[in-house]
Write an enzyme that holds these catalytic residues in place. Sequence first.
Site, short mmCIF file in Angstrom:
data_model
loop_
_atom_site.label_atom_id
_atom_site.label_comp_id
_atom_site.label_asym_id
_atom_site.label_seq_id
_atom_site.Cartn_x
_atom_site.Cartn_y
_atom_site.Cartn_z
CB SER A 129 -0.79 0.15 0.96
OG SER A 129 -1.54 1.42 1.43
CB SER A 132 -11.58 0.65 6.75
OG SER A 132 -12.96 0.98 7.38
CG ASP A 148 -19.06 2.22 6.98
OD1 ASP A 148 -20.22 3.25 7.22
OD2 ASP A 148 -18.09 2.21 7.90
CB ALA A 159 -11.18 11.71 8.03
C1 GLA Z 1 -19.16 3.21 11.53
C2 GLA Z 1 -19.56 1.99 11.24
C3 GLA Z 1 -21.03 1.96 10.43
C4 GLA Z 1 -22.14 2.81 11.20
C5 GLA Z 1 -21.39 4.08 11.43
C6 GLA Z 1 -22.30 4.72 12.59
O1 GLA Z 1 -19.02 4.23 10.27
O2 GLA Z 1 -18.64 1.41 10.14
O3 GLA Z 1 -21.30 0.45 10.28
O4 GLA Z 1 -22.38 2.03 12.25
O5 GLA Z 1 -20.30 4.13 12.28
O6 GLA Z 1 -23.59 5.13 11.89
#
Ligand code: GLA
Length: 391
Positions: free
Chosen positions: A68, A132, A176, A127
């Site tokens: 990376s 990830s 995410d 941030a």
């Molecule tokens: C992080 C986690 C998500 C979610 C948010 C809060 O980004 O990876 O799954 O729980 O926090 O909404």
Amino acid sequence: MTTADSTPSHPADARELAGWGVWSAPGRVNLIGEHTDYNGGLVLPLAIDRRTTCTVSPRADRILRVTSTAGDGQAVELAIDDLAPDAMAGWSAYVLGVAWALGEMGANLSGVTGFDFELDSDVPIGAGLSSSAAIECAVAVALNDLWNLGLSPMELARAGRLAENSAVGAPTGIMDQSASMLGEADHAVFLDCTTEVAQSVPLHLEENNLALLIVDTRVEHAHATGGYASRRASCEKGAEAMGVKLLSELSVHDLPTLSERVDDETYRRVRHVLTENQRVADTVEVLRDKGPLAIGELLCASHASMRDDFEISVPEMDLAVDTAMATGAVGARLTGGGFGGSMVALVHQEDVDPISAAIASAFAAAGYAAPQAFTVHAAAGAHRDSVTASK
Ligand code: GLA
């Protein structure tokens, strides 16, 4: 007996795709719906125009080798036969963890060959913009193509979450990875985390002269530790007290009963989740009926709920949000898991610079590290960028 006709398809497909290939996946910003995903609730994130690129080249052996540009230049190697959560550590777990997760989810890895992965990313790390998930999803789409797994975007999102939960050790939800897989330009991803049914919701920001301003508070968060897991535990406690599996089975109408069954802290944690869930549904309705200018109050109410009920904000974040609102933002809130990370603000395009400058001054006056402000656009989710890349 093995003949050409009975050769398993995986190695042949991998050979067919031999050559350099490039896949990429975006980070995300969550417009609204925080800590609702692992409660089976609603979320409204968008994929952003910051991506992780994964350049893959095939190997003749069964080794996965990862480098990376963000790392220390050291390559990490693991044999496909040795894939296991405790065989991987540090940043490479996001990559190797996905390979392991695909196997866990039923992919037959017995005949597949290994790869060299080179990762490069412009998603800021730590941030709250899901650097990830961007790695996990870039790797997941790459392996899905190269190993010819035929998995759907949502299945790949699940593989990313499994890697994050088991290989990285962060007890996060599905938001995410879903945003990173399903994002579309100028649209948010409206996801019901129980049914895993997603809809694309048009944002219409440009037409309304609006921008999404991100301010990275530079307070680094980490979801593999402390606060995130304890908030999740409070939600589980609340669900148990109410006799449900997931808080999404409840609504704001259940709050009076809840208040008789749990302590004040648990009550406030659950109140955040139930009101936030309602705010996501309301935001989608308002976006569709009235457009983005009308969602400001919902964004601000979400921030207040995270600050006062869920208690996941930090002073730097509150200062960024308050300063943005005092300088003319339409709405502003913490985005992501909390305990640091970034603010997202919906702002008139001409206010991007004045608001960024006002936040920088406020941080300097408070003695905080200089924040980083930039705008993002809703962008396409994970995909293959090229069949072969020059190298
Ligand atoms: C992080 C986690 C998500 C979610 C948010 C809060 O980004 O990876 O799954 O729980 O926090 O909404």
